[in-house]
Design a protein around this motif. Structure first.
Motif, PDB file in Angstrom:
ATOM      1  N   ASP A   1      10.210   7.839   4.402  1.00 55.50           N
ATOM      2  CA  ASP A   1      11.294   7.094   3.757  1.00 55.50           C
ATOM      3  C   ASP A   1      10.768   6.180   2.643  1.00 55.50           C
ATOM      4  OD1 ASP A   1      13.093   8.318   5.406  1.00 55.50           O
ATOM      5  OD2 ASP A   1      13.359   6.607   6.762  1.00 55.50           O
ATOM      6  N   ALA A   2       9.483   5.807   2.720  1.00 46.73           N
ATOM      7  CA  ALA A   2       8.887   4.971   1.666  1.00 46.73           C
ATOM      8  C   ALA A   2       8.451   5.798   0.464  1.00 46.73           C
ATOM      9  CB  ALA A   2       7.692   4.201   2.225  1.00 46.73           C
ATOM     10  N   GLY A   3       8.593   7.109   0.548  1.00 45.15           N
ATOM     11  CA  GLY A   3       8.237   7.973  -0.575  1.00 45.15           C
ATOM     12  C   GLY A   3       6.787   8.400  -0.604  1.00 45.15           C
ATOM     13  N   VAL A   4       6.046   8.145   0.485  1.00 42.17           N
ATOM     14  CA  VAL A   4       4.649   8.571   0.548  1.00 42.17           C
ATOM     15  C   VAL A   4       4.606  10.070   0.827  1.00 42.17           C
ATOM     16  CG1 VAL A   4       2.452   8.321   1.759  1.00 42.17           C
ATOM     17  CG2 VAL A   4       3.930   6.321   1.432  1.00 42.17           C
ATOM     18  N   PRO A   5       3.956  10.867  -0.019  1.00 44.32           N
ATOM     19  CA  PRO A   5       3.863  12.307   0.248  1.00 44.32           C
ATOM     20  C   PRO A   5       3.119  12.557   1.562  1.00 44.32           C
ATOM     21  CG  PRO A   5       3.170  11.801  -1.994  1.00 44.32           C
ATOM     22  CD  PRO A   5       3.288  10.496  -1.276  1.00 44.32           C
ATOM     23  N   ILE A   6       3.573  13.540   2.317  1.00 41.12           N
ATOM     24  CA  ILE A   6       3.010  13.826   3.631  1.00 41.12           C
ATOM     25  C   ILE A   6       2.704  15.311   3.749  1.00 41.12           C
ATOM     26  CG2 ILE A   6       3.556  13.947   6.111  1.00 41.12           C
ATOM     27  CD1 ILE A   6       5.313  11.422   5.634  1.00 41.12           C
ATOM     28  N   ALA A   7       1.550  15.611   4.327  1.00 39.23           N
ATOM     29  CA  ALA A   7       1.215  16.985   4.716  1.00 39.23           C
ATOM     30  C   ALA A   7       0.902  16.938   6.209  1.00 39.23           C
ATOM     31  CB  ALA A   7       0.025  17.515   3.931  1.00 39.23           C
ATOM     32  N   LEU A   8       1.745  17.532   7.012  1.00 39.21           N
ATOM     33  CA  LEU A   8       1.500  17.547   8.449  1.00 39.21           C
ATOM     34  C   LEU A   8       0.284  18.408   8.758  1.00 39.21           C
ATOM     35  CD1 LEU A   8       5.117  17.883   9.879  1.00 39.21           C
ATOM     36  CD2 LEU A   8       3.666  15.851   9.865  1.00 39.21           C
TER      37      LEU A   8
ATOM     38  N   LEU B   1       0.829  -1.199   0.000  1.00 38.42           N
ATOM     39  CA  LEU B   1       0.000   0.000   0.000  1.00 38.42           C
ATOM     40  C   LEU B   1       0.863   1.248   0.000  1.00 38.42           C
ATOM     41  CD1 LEU B   1      -2.737   1.407   0.138  1.00 38.42           C
ATOM     42  CD2 LEU B   1      -2.693   1.111   2.626  1.00 38.42           C
ATOM     43  N   MET B   2       1.928   1.245   0.780  1.00 43.56           N
ATOM     44  CA  MET B   2       2.828   2.405   0.768  1.00 43.56           C
ATOM     45  C   MET B   2       3.419   2.606  -0.623  1.00 43.56           C
ATOM     46  SD  MET B   2       4.871   2.711   4.391  1.00 43.56           S
ATOM     47  CE  MET B   2       5.649   1.098   4.344  1.00 43.56           C
ATOM     48  N   GLU B   3       3.754   1.519  -1.293  1.00 42.51           N
ATOM     49  CA  GLU B   3       4.283   1.625  -2.659  1.00 42.51           C
ATOM     50  C   GLU B   3       3.250   2.258  -3.590  1.00 42.51           C
ATOM     51  OE1 GLU B   3       5.561  -2.193  -3.981  1.00 42.51           O
ATOM     52  OE2 GLU B   3       7.104  -2.392  -2.424  1.00 42.51           O
ATOM     53  N   ARG B   4       1.987   1.836  -3.447  1.00 45.26           N
ATOM     54  CA  ARG B   4       0.916   2.409  -4.281  1.00 45.26           C
ATOM     55  C   ARG B   4       0.773   3.905  -4.030  1.00 45.26           C
ATOM     56  NH1 ARG B   4      -4.688  -0.108  -3.625  1.00 45.26           N
ATOM     57  NH2 ARG B   4      -5.102   1.265  -5.391  1.00 45.26           N
ATOM     58  N   LEU B   5       0.757   4.301  -2.755  1.00 45.33           N
ATOM     59  CA  LEU B   5       0.606   5.715  -2.424  1.00 45.33           C
ATOM     60  C   LEU B   5       1.784   6.517  -2.958  1.00 45.33           C
ATOM     61  CD1 LEU B   5      -0.647   5.388   1.275  1.00 45.33           C
ATOM     62  CD2 LEU B   5      -2.035   5.889  -0.752  1.00 45.33           C
TER      63      LEU B   5
ATOM     64  N   ASP C   1       5.735   6.778  18.315  1.00 47.42           N
ATOM     65  CA  ASP C   1       5.106   5.599  17.708  1.00 47.42           C
ATOM     66  C   ASP C   1       4.355   5.922  16.416  1.00 47.42           C
ATOM     67  OD1 ASP C   1       6.000   4.011  19.822  1.00 47.42           O
ATOM     68  OD2 ASP C   1       4.233   4.487  21.036  1.00 47.42           O
ATOM     69  N   VAL C   2       4.151   7.193  16.113  1.00 47.25           N
ATOM     70  CA  VAL C   2       3.511   7.573  14.848  1.00 47.25           C
ATOM     71  C   VAL C   2       4.525   7.331  13.724  1.00 47.25           C
ATOM     72  CG1 VAL C   2       2.466   9.451  13.524  1.00 47.25           C
ATOM     73  CG2 VAL C   2       2.103   9.300  16.004  1.00 47.25           C
ATOM     74  N   PRO C   3       4.176   6.549  12.697  1.00 47.85           N
ATOM     75  CA  PRO C   3       5.168   6.127  11.699  1.00 47.85           C
ATOM     76  C   PRO C   3       5.478   7.181  10.627  1.00 47.85           C
ATOM     77  CG  PRO C   3       3.056   5.151  11.180  1.00 47.85           C
ATOM     78  CD  PRO C   3       2.863   5.895  12.475  1.00 47.85           C
ATOM     79  N   LEU C   4       5.703   8.393  11.060  1.00 42.03           N
ATOM     80  CA  LEU C   4       5.985   9.471  10.103  1.00 42.03           C
ATOM     81  C   LEU C   4       7.253   9.187   9.301  1.00 42.03           C
ATOM     82  CD1 LEU C   4       5.208  12.356   9.115  1.00 42.03           C
ATOM     83  CD2 LEU C   4       6.767  13.229  10.872  1.00 42.03           C
ATOM     84  N   ARG C   5       8.311   8.802  10.002  1.00 39.31           N
ATOM     85  CA  ARG C   5       9.580   8.539   9.310  1.00 39.31           C
ATOM     86  C   ARG C   5       9.437   7.377   8.331  1.00 39.31           C
ATOM     87  NH1 ARG C   5      14.046  10.596   7.482  1.00 39.31           N
ATOM     88  NH2 ARG C   5      14.483  11.683   9.434  1.00 39.31           N
ATOM     89  N   ARG C   6       8.744   6.343   8.724  1.00 38.01           N
ATOM     90  CA  ARG C   6       8.568   5.165   7.853  1.00 38.01           C
ATOM     91  C   ARG C   6       7.826   5.536   6.565  1.00 38.01           C
ATOM     92  NH1 ARG C   6       8.690  -0.233   7.549  1.00 38.01           N
ATOM     93  NH2 ARG C   6       6.842  -1.414   6.902  1.00 38.01           N
ATOM     94  N   LEU C   7       6.775   6.331   6.681  1.00 36.28           N
ATOM     95  CA  LEU C   7       6.030   6.770   5.503  1.00 36.28           C
ATOM     96  C   LEU C   7       6.894   7.660   4.614  1.00 36.28           C
ATOM     97  CD1 LEU C   7       2.656   7.599   7.277  1.00 36.28           C
ATOM     98  CD2 LEU C   7       2.995   5.773   5.602  1.00 36.28           C
TER      99      LEU C   7
END
Length: 339
Positions: free
Chosen positions: A269-276, A232-236, A261-267
């Motif tokens: 590093d997987a290349g998932v775009p993030i908006a805090l 799923l992370m790859e798809r996102l 424990d919030v997986p911000l770094r994991r997302l």
């Protein structure tokens, strides 16, 4: 010394209307109207909320409804958005997409259309006064009937180009399958609105996949539990579908035990775009700037990575292209400035 985060240009894409109210404003308006507030909104603020079970979510929703009740006149709406815009500027936010469910105020302000018109006018005035972009996302309630969502989608479509930029789906994702709201999102997407349903907060990866597959999500509100599914992370990441991650909110609702424990770094590093996002500062006690501070202090983001978070928020926004270019240049300038 690291660069100051309040001068980093950024976009705020996950903020709810009532939840953006200042705590001091809640106390003042309740006092003026003789409304009693529970201790959780006064002495014990911010409240301890664990909404991972039905009882906890009911308590969260009850406090939210009590807070909404103090907004009883159009002047209160103008004040809330004026103060919210000021708080955005203080955090370095240059573009805000605030989520509104007009049905929560329709009886108070003359119906759905009149309520949305009021909020759009208040948003426009606040934007001009504070010199910040403010747009509206009309959000349907997942706990209500899908026909209500269809009505809101048609309403939102009428105001494309007049301040409404997106259509969302909020409240408890354990109540109602995403696919039940497919027609509402089809109406919204056909009108050119950005699709921004909540998912992957109280439920896992399947909830996010449904938002993407059934609702055509351009962004996913929260989405943190995508980190539980590599594919799923790859798809996102491949489709550049942004997750609006709200760390303080995740801890406040019990989705994560602590910020680490919030997986911000994991997302990331997987290349998932993030908006805090800050979600509901009124109930969680912190605004957008604190989320960026957590990225640096808890998740170990350096200035280049923090700048990339800001860029991702801008790219995922519905801001006009000239505004995006200006903000992205501002991020580059911030990063090029001396530490």
């Amino acid at each position: 010394m690291p660069r100051p985060l309040d001068t980093l240009p950024k976009a705020h894409l996950h903020l709810h209307f009532t939840g953006s109210m200042r705590h001091s404003t809640l106390i003042e308006l309740a006092g003026e109207q003789g409304l009693h507030l529970p201790d959780a909104l006064v002495e014990d603020w911010p409240p301890r909320l664990r909404a991972t079970d039905e009882r906890g979510w009911f308590r969260f929703q009850r406090l939210y409804d009590i807070a909404r009740s103090v907004l009883s006149t159009p002047e209160h709406v103008y004040r809330l958005l004026r103060e919210t815009a000021e708080d955005e500027v203080a955090a370095g936010s240059r573009w805000l997409e605030i989520q509104v469910d007009p049905s929560g105020f329709a009886q108070r302000f003359g119906g759905l259309t009149a309520t949305l018109e009021l909020m759009l006018d208040a948003a426009a005035q606040a934007a001009q006064r504070a010199d910040v972009g403010v747009a509206v996302v009309v959000a349907a309630n997942r706990t209500k009937h899908p026909l209500d969502a269809n009505t809101l989608a048609r309403l939102a479509a009428q105001f494309v180009g007049q301040g409404v930029v997106g259509f969302g789906l909020s409240n408890d994702e354990r109540r109602g399958e995403a696919r039940d709201f497919e027609r509402a999102f089809r109406i919204a997407r056909r009108a050119g609105l950005v699709a921004v349903p909540h998912g992957g907060e109280l439920l896992g990866p399947r909830s996010i996949a449904q938002c993407v597959d059934d609702l055509g999500a351009d962004r996913v509100g929260h989405g943190v539990r995508a980190a539980e599914d590599e594919r799923l992370m790859e798809r996102l990441a491949d489709r550049q579908i942004c997750c609006e991650v709200c760390p303080t909110s995740n801890v406040g609702l019990g989705v994560a035990e602590r910020a680490a424990d919030v997986p911000l770094r994991r997302l990331f590093d997987a290349g998932v775009p993030i908006a805090l996002g800050a979600d509901d500062p009124l109930l969680f006690g912190s605004r957008l700037l604190r989320q960026y501070e957590l990225a640096r202090e808890v998740y170990g983001f350096d200035d280049a990575e923090v700048a990339e978070l800001a860029r991702q928020s801008v790219r995922a926004s519905a801001a006009p292209e000239p505004v995006r270019k200006e903000l992205l240049q501002g991020v580059d300038d911030w990063l090029a400035s001396p530490e």
